[in-house]
Design a protein around this motif. Structure first.
Motif, short mmCIF file in Angstrom:
data_model
loop_
_atom_site.label_atom_id
_atom_site.label_comp_id
_atom_site.label_asym_id
_atom_site.label_seq_id
_atom_site.Cartn_x
_atom_site.Cartn_y
_atom_site.Cartn_z
N GLY A 76 35.84 35.30 50.87
CA GLY A 76 34.58 34.66 50.43
C GLY A 76 32.97 35.54 50.93
N HIS A 77 33.68 36.51 51.66
CA HIS A 77 32.54 37.91 51.53
C HIS A 77 32.44 38.49 50.51
CE1 HIS A 77 34.23 36.78 55.71
NE2 HIS A 77 32.98 37.44 56.11
N SER A 78 31.39 39.02 50.57
CA SER A 78 30.48 39.74 49.70
C SER A 78 31.22 41.43 49.46
CB SER A 78 29.41 39.51 49.29
OG SER A 78 28.35 40.05 50.16
N ASP A 79 31.61 41.93 51.06
CA ASP A 79 32.06 42.70 50.86
C ASP A 79 33.43 43.11 50.67
OD1 ASP A 79 30.41 43.62 53.09
OD2 ASP A 79 31.75 44.04 54.84
N PHE A 80 34.47 41.71 49.73
CA PHE A 80 35.03 42.21 48.98
C PHE A 80 35.26 42.00 48.21
CE2 PHE A 80 36.53 40.51 53.98
CZ PHE A 80 37.02 42.07 54.47
N GLY A 81 34.14 41.74 47.37
CA GLY A 81 34.05 41.17 46.08
C GLY A 81 34.72 42.02 44.55
N GLY A 82 35.00 43.52 45.57
CA GLY A 82 35.98 43.51 44.41
C GLY A 82 36.80 42.84 44.27
N ASN A 341 42.98 49.11 46.13
CA ASN A 341 41.49 49.05 46.60
C ASN A 341 40.00 49.07 46.18
OD1 ASN A 341 38.88 47.77 48.20
ND2 ASN A 341 40.02 48.70 50.31
N LEU A 342 39.55 48.29 44.98
CA LEU A 342 39.12 48.45 43.77
C LEU A 342 37.54 49.56 44.98
CD1 LEU A 342 38.89 46.28 40.82
CD2 LEU A 342 39.57 49.10 41.31
N ALA A 343 37.19 48.19 45.49
CA ALA A 343 35.60 48.92 45.69
C ALA A 343 35.69 49.67 46.62
CB ALA A 343 34.75 47.16 46.23
#
Length: 606
Positions: A76-82, A341-343
C-alpha cells in the motif's frame, strides 16, 4: 482451456488487503479444518510481520465454482510503488479496498490511478464496516468522486460495491446485514470480471516479477498474454535494449494455492506462471516465439525521488558484529537488489567504498538497509537527499501531496509546521472532532517532519504522502536543527560523567555503553555542536565526606528507529549500521580535523 480470472488487490496502507486474502483462502478450502495457519498468511517476510505492512507483492490462487482465481496482493505504501506498477500488468481487474471510516486516502489514489491507466475494471470493497462512527455510503460517494477526478471511463465508473469486515470474515451486498462468509465477494468477481479474450498467435509473455532460489537460480514470473508455453520449449527473450537471446525452458510452474506446482502440460494465455532456465533477463523483458519474436512494450516505472550514500563501515568499531564488511560485498549486494527491486538504482561514486542508492523514499531505502543488517552486513548511510532535475533550464525538485489527520485542537500547530517547510494548504476538512488537512510540500520538507509533528500533536497525527510532480525549486526551508553532543574520547560511558553533562542536552546512549571519538551521543540545547567527554570517572580521594556519593539520577536516553535516524542526521553526519547496533557519527571523527574543516567552511564548533 481453463476458465481463469486474475485479480490484483489494491488499497491504502492498513485498510485490510492481506486480511481479506486470508478470508478468500479459507473460503477456497485451501486448508484442512484442523490445520493451524495463523493470520496474515501472505505477509511471510519477517519484516512484514513485524511492521504489519506488505512490502513484496505475492501471488496465490483459489478455485471457486470451477473457476481458477489468481489473486495478487500488493503493497500500500507509495514507496513500494514499483511493486504495484509491474504487478498490475498481470491483472484483468482490481479489488479496491477502502476503510469505511477513513475513506479514500492518498495511496488509494496512487494505486487506483495506476489501475485505471491500464483500463482495469474495479470492484470496490468497503471494509471495516464494523468500526464505530463509520459511514460506508459516504465512503462510496468519495470513491466515485476520486474515480471521476482520475478520468475513469463509463465502464469503470459503473463499479459494483461489496460491504463487509475482513476481520470478522464476512462480505455482503448490504453493510447493515452481516453474512456468514466471503462467498458474495467471489460471486461478484466472477460476474464482473469477464474472462479476457486473448488473440490467436505465437507466444508472448511479459516478465513482471522475479523470484530467486539458491538451488535453481533466478525464476521469471509473468502472465501469458498470447499463445501457449510448455517445459522444453525453445523461446526468445526480447530485452528492453532491443537485443534477443535464445533460451530453453527447463521447468514450468503454475500457482496453485499458496505454492508453485510443476507442470508438464502447456500453459495457455491468461494464466500466470513461473519459468526456470532462462539466462540473463530483467523485469519488463518479453518471452516470445523462437522463430518470430514479437516483443511487448516494456514496463514504465515512476522514477526515484531520493538518494543516499551507502558506504562500507570505517568506524573504530568496525568488524565486531558483522559478517560482511568489505566494500566489494556491499557493492555486490546492492547490485543484486536492483535485479528484483524495480524502483531502486545504484551508481558507483569516485570513492571505491561509497555508492549512491536512489529510491522512492525513506521507507523504501530503510527496508533495504534493515534487510541487509539482518543478513549480517555492516554499512554506513549518509543524509537522504532529494533528486534535483533541470527542466527547461529551471532547477526543479520533487513535490508531494501530503495528507494529515489530526484532532481539531492541533490543526493550527500542524499548519504552522508544514508552512514553515514551504508547504501549501490545498484543503481543510473537519469531521467528528478530527481535521483532514491536505497540503502540497517539497519532498525536502518531509525529511525529519514526522518526529516534529508527532511531538507537536502528542502522537495523534496520522500522516501519509505520495509523489506528485517535479516543480521549480521553492527556496531554502526555514528550519534549523539543534547541534550535537559529540564524544571526544573512546571508551565506556560513565554514569558520573553523563549526570554532570545532563544540562547540556538530551543523550542518545545508556550508561556503560561503549562510545568512540566522533560519535554523536546526544543533542545540544543550542544550535552549535559541542564536544563532551563521557568517559571521565570520578577522582577518588582518601577522605570520606558525607554527601559526596549522592545517587546519580539520569534521564532515559532518546532512542531512534532507523527511519527516525535517517531523517535526523545532518549533512556532515552518518549512521553506522551493524547487525546488533546503530550509532550516529560525524563523517570526520577527529575533533581537530573537524574544526579545521569547519573553519574553512566558516562554521565554528565549541
Amino acid at each position: 482451456m481453463e476458465d481463469i480470472r486474475n485479480i490484483a488487490i489494491i488499497a491504502h496502507v492498513d485498510h485490510g488487503k492481506t486480511t481479506l486474502v486470508d478470508r478468500i483462502l479459507y473460503q477456497g478450502k485451501l486448508f484442512r479444518d484442523n490445520q493451524k495457519v495463523g493470520e496474515l498468511i501472505l505477509d511471510s517476510n519477517e519484516l512484514e510481520r513485524e511492521r504489519g505492512i506488505t512490502i513484496l507483492s505475492k501471488n496465490v490462487s483459489v478455485r471457486y465454482k470451477g473457476v481458477k482465481i489468481n489473486i495478487i496482493d500488493t503493497p500500500g505504501h507509495s514507496d513500494f510503488g514499483g511493486e504495484v506498477e509491474r504487478v498490475l500488468n498481470m491483472a484483468d481487474g482490481v479489488l479496491l479496498i477502502v476503510d469505511a471510516f477513513e475513506g479514500p486516502m492518498p495511496q488509494t489514489r496512487f494505486v487506483l490511478q495506476k489501475a485505471l491507466e491500464l483500463k482495469l475494471k474495479p470492484i470496490v470493497v468497503v471494509n471495516k464496516v464494523d468500526k464505530p462512527n463509520c459511514n460506508p455510503e459516504e465512503t462510496v460517494e468519495k470513491v466515485f468522486e476520486l474515480m471521476c477526478s482520475l478520468d475513469a471511463d463509463d465502464d469503470q465508473l459503473d463499479f459494483p460495491v461489496v460491504y463487509g469486515s475482513a476481520k470478522q470474515g464476512w462480505m455482503g451486498p448490504d453493510y447493515k446485514t452481516p453474512t456468514n462468509d466471503v462467498s458474495h465477494l467471489l460471486d461478484v468477481i466472477l460476474d464482473t470480471i469477464k474472462p479476457q479474450e486473448y488473440p490467436e498467435g505465437s507466444l508472448q509473455m511479459r516478465i513482471t516479477s522475479l523470484d530467486y532460489s539458491s538451488y535453481t537460480g533466478r525464476i521469471a514470473i509473468g502472465k501469458v498474454t498470447r499463445g501457449s508455453i510448455k517445459a522444453g520449449d525453445v523461446v526468445s527473450v526480447a530485452k528492453s535494449d532491443g537485443s534477443i537471446i535464445k533460451a530453453t525452458i527447463k521447468e514450468l510452474y503454475r500457482f496453485e494455492g499458496l505454492a508453485k506446482e510443476k507442470t508438464k502440460e502447456p500453459v495457455y494465455a491468461g494464466e500466470i506462471c513461473a519459468l526456470l532456465g532462462l539466462e540473463s533477463f530483467d523485469i519488463g523483458d518479453t518471452v516470445c516465439d523462437n522463430l518470430e519474436p514479437e516483443p511487448l512494450s516494456t514496463i514504465k516505472v515512476d522514477e526515484p525521488t531520493m538518494s543516499m550514500i551507502f558506504a562500507s563501515n570505517d568506524s573504530p568499531f568496525f568488524g565486531r558484529e558483522g559478517k560482511y564488511v568489505t566494500s566489494r560485498q556491499l557493492r555486490d549486494r546492492l547490485y543484486k537488489e536492483t535485479e528484483k527491486n524495480l524502483a531502486l538504482r545504484v551508481e558507483d561514486t569516485d570513492s571505491a567504498d561509497k555508492f549512491t542508492v536512489y529510491g522512492r523514499g525513506i521507507l523504501h531505502l530503510s527496508i533495504l538497509v534493515e534487510t541487509m543488517r539482518r543478513e549480517g552486513f555492516e554499512l554506513q548511510l549518509g543524509q537522504p537527499r532529494v533528486i534535483i532535475k533541470e527542466i527547461n533550464g529551471q532547477k526543479c525538485e520533487p513535490v508531494e501531496e501530503l495528507s494529515i489527520q489530526v484532532p481539531d485542537d492541533f490543526a493550527g500547530k500542524v499548519i504552522e509546521i508544514v508552512t514553515q517547510r514551504k508547504g501549501e494548504i490545498v484543503n481543510i476538512e473537519s469531521r467528528n472532532d478530527r481535521s483532514n488537512l491536505d497540503f502540497r510540500i517539497p519532498s525536502r520538507g518531509l525529511i525529519g517532519m514526522r518526529n516534529v509533528l508527532l511531538t507537536a500533536t502528542e502522537g495523534e497525527a496520522v500522516m501519509s504522502h505520495r509523489f506528485d510532480a517535479f516543480e521549480p525549486w521553492k527556496g531554502e526551508l526555514g528550519i534549523r536543527r539543534n547541534g550535537s553532543l559529540i564524544a571526544i574520547e573512546t571508551g565506556q560511558a560513565i554514569p558520573y560523567s553523563i549526570d554532570k553533562l545532563q544540562d547540556r542536552g538530551k543523550f542518545f546512549i545508556y550508561p556503560g555503553e561503549e562510545v568512540y571519538e566522533g560519535q554523536i551521543i546526544g543533542e545540544n540545547t543550542r544550535y552549535n555542536d559541542i564536544g563532551v567527554n563521557v568517559t571521565k570517572t570520578k577522582k577518588l580521594s582518601n577522605v570520606r565526606a558525607a554527601g559526596s556519593d549522592e545517587k546519580v539520577q539520569i534521564a532515559p536516553p532518546v532512542r531512534f528507529s532507523l527511519e527516525e535516524a535517517m531523517e535526523y542526521i545532518a549533512e556532515d553526519e552518518m549512521i553506522e549500521i551493524t547487525p546488533k547496533s546503530m550509532r550516529l557519527r560525524k563523517i570526520i571523527l577527529n575533533q581537530l580535523e573537524r574544526k579545521r574543516a569547519a573553519r574553512e567552511k566558516g562554521i565554528e564548533e565549541e
